[in-house]
Design a protein around this motif. Sequence first.
Motif, PDB file in Angstrom:
ATOM      1  N   HIS A  26       6.600   0.931  -0.700  1.00 30.92           N
ATOM      2  CA  HIS A  26       5.674   0.155  -1.536  1.00 30.92           C
ATOM      3  C   HIS A  26       4.902   1.063  -2.482  1.00 30.92           C
ATOM      4  N   ILE A  27       4.500   2.218  -2.018  1.00 25.31           N
ATOM      5  CA  ILE A  27       3.813   3.171  -2.892  1.00 25.31           C
ATOM      6  C   ILE A  27       4.727   3.569  -4.046  1.00 25.31           C
ATOM      7  N   CYS A  28       5.972   3.859  -3.744  1.00 19.34           N
ATOM      8  CA  CYS A  28       6.937   4.247  -4.778  1.00 19.34           C
ATOM      9  C   CYS A  28       7.117   3.132  -5.803  1.00 19.34           C
ATOM     10  N   HIS A  29       7.255   1.893  -5.331  1.00 22.34           N
ATOM     11  CA  HIS A  29       7.483   0.777  -6.253  1.00 22.34           C
ATOM     12  C   HIS A  29       6.282   0.564  -7.162  1.00 22.34           C
ATOM     13  N   ILE A  30       5.091   0.567  -6.604  1.00 24.46           N
ATOM     14  CA  ILE A  30       3.895   0.347  -7.423  1.00 24.46           C
ATOM     15  C   ILE A  30       3.735   1.467  -8.441  1.00 24.46           C
ATOM     16  N   ALA A  31       4.017   2.689  -8.023  1.00 26.46           N
ATOM     17  CA  ALA A  31       3.938   3.821  -8.951  1.00 26.46           C
ATOM     18  C   ALA A  31       4.963   3.684 -10.073  1.00 26.46           C
ATOM     19  N   GLU A  32       6.159   3.203  -9.749  1.00 32.62           N
ATOM     20  CA  GLU A  32       7.188   3.026 -10.765  1.00 32.62           C
ATOM     21  C   GLU A  32       6.828   1.923 -11.759  1.00 32.62           C
ATOM     22  N   VAL A  33       6.236   0.844 -11.257  1.00 34.68           N
ATOM     23  CA  VAL A  33       5.909  -0.303 -12.111  1.00 34.68           C
ATOM     24  C   VAL A  33       4.638  -0.070 -12.916  1.00 34.68           C
ATOM     25  N   ALA A  34       3.596   0.399 -12.238  1.00 32.34           N
ATOM     26  CA  ALA A  34       2.264   0.456 -12.838  1.00 32.34           C
ATOM     27  C   ALA A  34       1.776   1.867 -13.123  1.00 32.34           C
ATOM     28  N   GLY A  35       2.492   2.872 -12.630  1.00 29.40           N
ATOM     29  CA  GLY A  35       2.053   4.249 -12.814  1.00 29.40           C
ATOM     30  C   GLY A  35       1.307   4.753 -11.597  1.00 29.40           C
ATOM     31  N   VAL A  36       1.387   6.046 -11.380  1.00 33.97           N
ATOM     32  CA  VAL A  36       0.788   6.632 -10.184  1.00 33.97           C
ATOM     33  C   VAL A  36      -0.734   6.498 -10.179  1.00 33.97           C
ATOM     34  N   ASP A  37      -1.343   6.355 -11.355  1.00 36.36           N
ATOM     35  CA  ASP A  37      -2.804   6.221 -11.424  1.00 36.36           C
ATOM     36  C   ASP A  37      -3.299   4.889 -10.860  1.00 36.36           C
ATOM     37  N   ALA A  38      -2.397   3.947 -10.643  1.00 37.78           N
ATOM     38  CA  ALA A  38      -2.792   2.622 -10.142  1.00 37.78           C
ATOM     39  C   ALA A  38      -2.625   2.484  -8.634  1.00 37.78           C
ATOM     40  N   VAL A  39      -2.213   3.540  -7.946  1.00 35.29           N
ATOM     41  CA  VAL A  39      -1.900   3.442  -6.513  1.00 35.29           C
ATOM     42  C   VAL A  39      -2.968   4.136  -5.676  1.00 35.29           C
ATOM     43  N   GLY A  40      -3.409   3.448  -4.629  1.00 34.86           N
ATOM     44  CA  GLY A  40      -4.297   4.036  -3.641  1.00 34.86           C
ATOM     45  C   GLY A  40      -3.868   3.611  -2.249  1.00 34.86           C
ATOM     46  N   LEU A  41      -4.750   3.802  -1.291  1.00 34.20           N
ATOM     47  CA  LEU A  41      -4.463   3.481   0.102  1.00 34.20           C
ATOM     48  C   LEU A  41      -5.534   2.539   0.637  1.00 34.20           C
ATOM     49  N   GLY A  42      -5.096   1.484   1.306  1.00 34.80           N
ATOM     50  CA  GLY A  42      -6.027   0.524   1.904  1.00 34.80           C
ATOM     51  C   GLY A  42      -5.476   0.028   3.214  1.00 34.80           C
ATOM     52  N   SER A  43      -5.653   0.810   4.250  1.00 35.03           N
ATOM     53  CA  SER A  43      -4.921   0.631   5.514  1.00 35.03           C
ATOM     54  C   SER A  43      -5.066  -0.747   6.141  1.00 35.03           C
ATOM     55  N   ASP A  44      -6.275  -1.346   6.060  1.00 37.59           N
ATOM     56  CA  ASP A  44      -6.587  -2.574   6.802  1.00 37.59           C
ATOM     57  C   ASP A  44      -6.591  -2.318   8.306  1.00 37.59           C
ATOM     58  N   PHE A  45      -6.830  -1.058   8.698  1.00 40.15           N
ATOM     59  CA  PHE A  45      -6.904  -0.732  10.121  1.00 40.15           C
ATOM     60  C   PHE A  45      -7.955  -1.602  10.817  1.00 40.15           C
ATOM     61  N   ASP A  46      -7.653  -1.989  12.023  1.00 42.40           N
ATOM     62  CA  ASP A  46      -8.474  -2.845  12.877  1.00 42.40           C
ATOM     63  C   ASP A  46      -8.622  -4.263  12.341  1.00 42.40           C
ATOM     64  N   GLY A  47      -7.881  -4.568  11.261  1.00 47.66           N
ATOM     65  CA  GLY A  47      -7.854  -5.934  10.758  1.00 47.66           C
ATOM     66  C   GLY A  47      -6.459  -6.515  10.748  1.00 47.66           C
ATOM     67  N   ILE A  48      -5.481  -5.723  11.198  1.00 46.17           N
ATOM     68  CA  ILE A  48      -4.092  -6.185  11.211  1.00 46.17           C
ATOM     69  C   ILE A  48      -3.594  -6.264  12.657  1.00 46.17           C
ATOM     70  N   PRO A  49      -2.765  -7.271  12.957  1.00 44.93           N
ATOM     71  CA  PRO A  49      -2.336  -7.465  14.353  1.00 44.93           C
ATOM     72  C   PRO A  49      -1.380  -6.396  14.841  1.00 44.93           C
ATOM     73  N   GLU A  50      -0.579  -5.843  13.931  1.00 47.63           N
ATOM     74  CA  GLU A  50       0.372  -4.790  14.264  1.00 47.63           C
ATOM     75  C   GLU A  50       0.241  -3.677  13.234  1.00 47.63           C
ATOM     76  N   VAL A  51       0.788  -2.510  13.566  1.00 46.68           N
ATOM     77  CA  VAL A  51       0.778  -1.380  12.634  1.00 46.68           C
ATOM     78  C   VAL A  51       2.202  -0.860  12.456  1.00 46.68           C
ATOM     79  N   PRO A  52       2.479  -0.184  11.344  1.00 41.07           N
ATOM     80  CA  PRO A  52       3.821   0.390  11.169  1.00 41.07           C
ATOM     81  C   PRO A  52       4.062   1.522  12.166  1.00 41.07           C
ATOM     82  N   LYS A  53       5.278   1.653  12.615  1.00 39.02           N
ATOM     83  CA  LYS A  53       5.627   2.783  13.463  1.00 39.02           C
ATOM     84  C   LYS A  53       5.396   4.073  12.684  1.00 39.02           C
ATOM     85  N   GLY A  54       4.668   4.989  13.291  1.00 37.74           N
ATOM     86  CA  GLY A  54       4.340   6.243  12.632  1.00 37.74           C
ATOM     87  C   GLY A  54       3.002   6.222  11.920  1.00 37.74           C
ATOM     88  N   LEU A  55       2.345   5.054  11.908  1.00 34.52           N
ATOM     89  CA  LEU A  55       0.986   4.932  11.334  1.00 34.52           C
ATOM     90  C   LEU A  55       0.139   4.078  12.276  1.00 34.52           C
TER      91      LEU A  55
END
Length: 316
Positions: A247-276
């Motif tokens: 998803h980071i790669c796609h957003i950077a490709e579409v909108a440019g790397v200056d438009a990408v950040g991180l917003g984990s939603d930790f402790d607000g999501i029922p599951e997490v990705p493996k490795g995060l």
Amino acid sequence: MKYYIIDGHCDSLSHYVNGERTLEDPLDGGHWDIQRARATGIALQFLAAYIETEYKPMMATQRGLQLIEGAHRLIESHREQLFHIQSKNDLYNIPDSKRTGILLSVEGGEILGQNLFMLDIIYRLGVRALGLTWNQRNELGDGVGELNTGSRLTSLGEKVVLRMNELGMLIDVSHLNEEGFWHVIELSKDPIVATHSCSKALCNHPRNLTDQQLLALAKHKGVVGVNFNPGFLNESGVATREDVVRHICHIAEVAGVDAVGLGSDFDGIPEVPKGLEHVGEYCDLLDDLIKVGFSTKDVEKISYHNFRRVLLEVLK
């Protein structure tokens, strides 16, 4: 390499206010705690006051104020580790080698009720970002859960956007419906953000943003904080760290790397990705970005500088 990180969204505050966790160390459980956040390089954490559905509409303001008070209590009781970000000048103090900055946000315009003056009150209480809606309709507009209305912002919603520009508050469109999104783009003179969203082209979820929305955010000098919710990352509902990279790669490709950040939603999501599974694994994600071809400068933008740039432009 050690990177500094600005995380655009976590929901750990409710756990603290409800007495479920102290947020002091990993032994409490959960995705986010002060100890691991400090160790992994979190320079600034957006801490969300999420107003749960059961409090809406009648008790939304009271619950929102309870959460804001809890955030102040958390920061004050951990002064050697946390400090409150309220102004542009405060941003010049990050990264701090000893303390993590906390930017207080409210997730849901329900806290305002029907009253514009409540925006000034929460600003005086130190809130510097507001998600105009959660998934439902409120007095400002429609959330993404209102699939069939096609509604723009209400007249109160328009006034809130303009007043947020005047006060120097960050407008968060993460849960806003698409028509409301375009209305905000028309109205706001300041950059806007989607603090915890993903790409709809990669995962067709109502909470994700179309390529057209991503381009508009970029043209408005805004930022998308990529969310770690597996349901937003992969239509199977199961995800790994590689899906976040995708998803980071796609957003950077579409909108440019200056438009990408991180917003984990930790402790607000029922599951997490493996490795995060928790905040302490952020560094592995950033290493992965280097492996897929991002430069060190690009990773620094994604992890830290893009959100900081927007905050420097918006805060007073």
